[in-house]
Motif scaffolding. Structure first.
Motif, short mmCIF file in Angstrom:
data_model
loop_
_atom_site.label_atom_id
_atom_site.label_comp_id
_atom_site.label_asym_id
_atom_site.label_seq_id
_atom_site.Cartn_x
_atom_site.Cartn_y
_atom_site.Cartn_z
N PRO A 1 49.64 26.37 33.86
CA PRO A 1 49.71 25.26 34.82
C PRO A 1 48.31 25.06 35.53
N ASP A 2 48.11 24.05 36.29
CA ASP A 2 47.03 23.64 37.01
C ASP A 2 47.46 23.63 38.57
N SER A 3 48.85 23.60 38.88
CA SER A 3 49.39 23.79 40.14
C SER A 3 50.76 23.79 40.28
N PHE A 4 51.48 24.24 41.48
CA PHE A 4 52.90 24.57 41.30
C PHE A 4 53.59 23.50 40.98
N ARG A 5 53.24 22.28 40.69
CA ARG A 5 53.96 21.03 40.13
C ARG A 5 54.64 21.29 38.77
N ASP A 6 53.75 21.92 37.98
CA ASP A 6 54.06 22.30 36.51
C ASP A 6 55.11 23.27 36.57
N ALA A 7 55.37 23.85 37.55
CA ALA A 7 56.47 24.93 37.09
C ALA A 7 57.72 24.39 36.90
N LEU B 1 48.18 32.04 34.36
CA LEU B 1 47.94 31.63 35.36
C LEU B 1 46.23 31.59 35.74
N THR B 2 45.50 31.97 34.92
CA THR B 2 44.21 32.31 35.21
C THR B 2 43.27 31.17 35.80
N SER B 3 43.75 29.89 35.65
CA SER B 3 42.94 28.83 35.99
C SER B 3 43.59 28.26 37.67
N MET B 4 44.56 29.01 37.97
CA MET B 4 45.26 28.61 39.34
C MET B 4 44.57 29.27 40.41
N GLU B 5 44.77 28.73 41.51
CA GLU B 5 44.27 29.38 42.95
C GLU B 5 45.47 30.67 42.99
N PRO B 6 45.01 31.76 43.68
CA PRO B 6 45.69 32.81 43.78
C PRO B 6 47.11 32.49 44.57
N SER B 7 47.09 31.71 45.55
CA SER B 7 48.32 31.28 46.35
C SER B 7 49.44 30.59 45.46
N ASP B 8 48.96 29.61 44.71
CA ASP B 8 49.69 28.94 43.84
C ASP B 8 50.25 29.55 42.76
N ALA B 9 49.17 30.56 42.29
CA ALA B 9 49.81 31.50 41.17
C ALA B 9 51.03 32.35 41.52
N LYS B 10 50.96 32.84 42.79
CA LYS B 10 51.79 33.67 43.31
C LYS B 10 53.19 32.94 43.54
N ARG B 11 52.99 31.58 43.91
CA ARG B 11 54.48 30.93 43.91
C ARG B 11 55.12 30.61 42.60
N ILE C 1 60.94 39.13 32.57
CA ILE C 1 59.44 38.58 32.91
C ILE C 1 58.63 39.89 32.51
N GLU C 2 57.62 40.01 31.83
CA GLU C 2 56.88 40.72 31.75
C GLU C 2 55.22 40.35 31.89
N ARG C 3 54.68 41.00 32.39
CA ARG C 3 53.09 40.98 32.51
C ARG C 3 52.54 41.48 31.35
N VAL C 4 51.66 40.43 30.60
CA VAL C 4 51.19 40.47 29.32
C VAL C 4 49.64 41.03 29.48
N ALA C 5 49.04 40.30 30.61
CA ALA C 5 47.42 40.63 30.94
C ALA C 5 47.38 40.19 32.43
N THR C 6 46.28 40.27 32.93
CA THR C 6 46.02 39.67 34.21
C THR C 6 46.34 38.48 34.35
N ARG C 7 47.42 38.41 35.21
CA ARG C 7 47.67 36.69 35.42
C ARG C 7 48.13 36.09 34.23
N VAL C 8 48.76 36.55 33.37
CA VAL C 8 49.43 36.25 32.12
C VAL C 8 51.01 36.55 32.13
N PHE C 9 52.02 36.16 31.92
CA PHE C 9 53.44 36.65 32.06
C PHE C 9 54.10 35.92 30.77
#
Length: 145
Positions: A61-67, A84-94, A110-118
């Motif tokens: 996703p590029d923004s929270f709208r893609d959720a 979520l590697t290409s997102m802003e940290p605040s949007d990634a958290k949302r 939900i499982e974390r696969v890598a840094t900012r990848v779930f």
């Protein structure tokens, strides 16, 4: 047949008198019109994957709208890898909060696969972690110690 003659035949400037490229079965099938009939045992990989539930979606996703797209895929029972590697940290958290609520509400995981990848897994999907896979091969056939 020389290269100039082959090129001329390919361009349609001369008749191709070299018939060795065509076999009789192909020529007969082309005349009857069933040259492109597919064997019924052959299936497109994506069709058989959908039938057997083996489809996995990857979303970046590029923004929270893609959720919403993530939620629709997960609601249909498709495991989703969210990058979520290409997102802003605040949007990634949302998005992570949304995904956590989504998996809780539909009894998935939900499982974390890598840094900012779930990985979002529906309730009917079993995920084998690398630790469990390595434990099963330690006592099995691949143990070379």
């Amino acid at each position: 047949m020389g290269s100039v003659r082959k090129a001329s035949a390919w361009l349609g400037l001369v008749e191709d008198s070299d018939e060795r490229y065509y076999d009789d079965e192909y020529a007969e099938g082309a005349e009857t019109g069933d040259a492109w009939v597919t064997d019924p045992r052959v299936r497109v990989a994506s069709e058989s994957a959908v039938e057997q539930g083996r489809r996995i979606a990857t979303v970046s996703p590029d923004s929270f709208r893609d959720a919403r797209g993530i939620g629709e895929l997960f609601r249909d029972g498709v495991p989703v890898i969210v990058n979520l590697t290409s997102m802003e940290p605040s949007d990634a958290k949302r998005v992570v909060d949304f995904a956590a609520g989504l998996t809780f509400g539909l009894r998935g995981s939900i499982e974390r696969v890598a840094t900012r990848v779930f990985l979002l897994s529906p309730s009917d999907t079993q995920v084998v972690s690398g630790e469990a896979a390595s434990r099963s091969t330690q006592d099995g056939f691949f143990n070379q110690s």
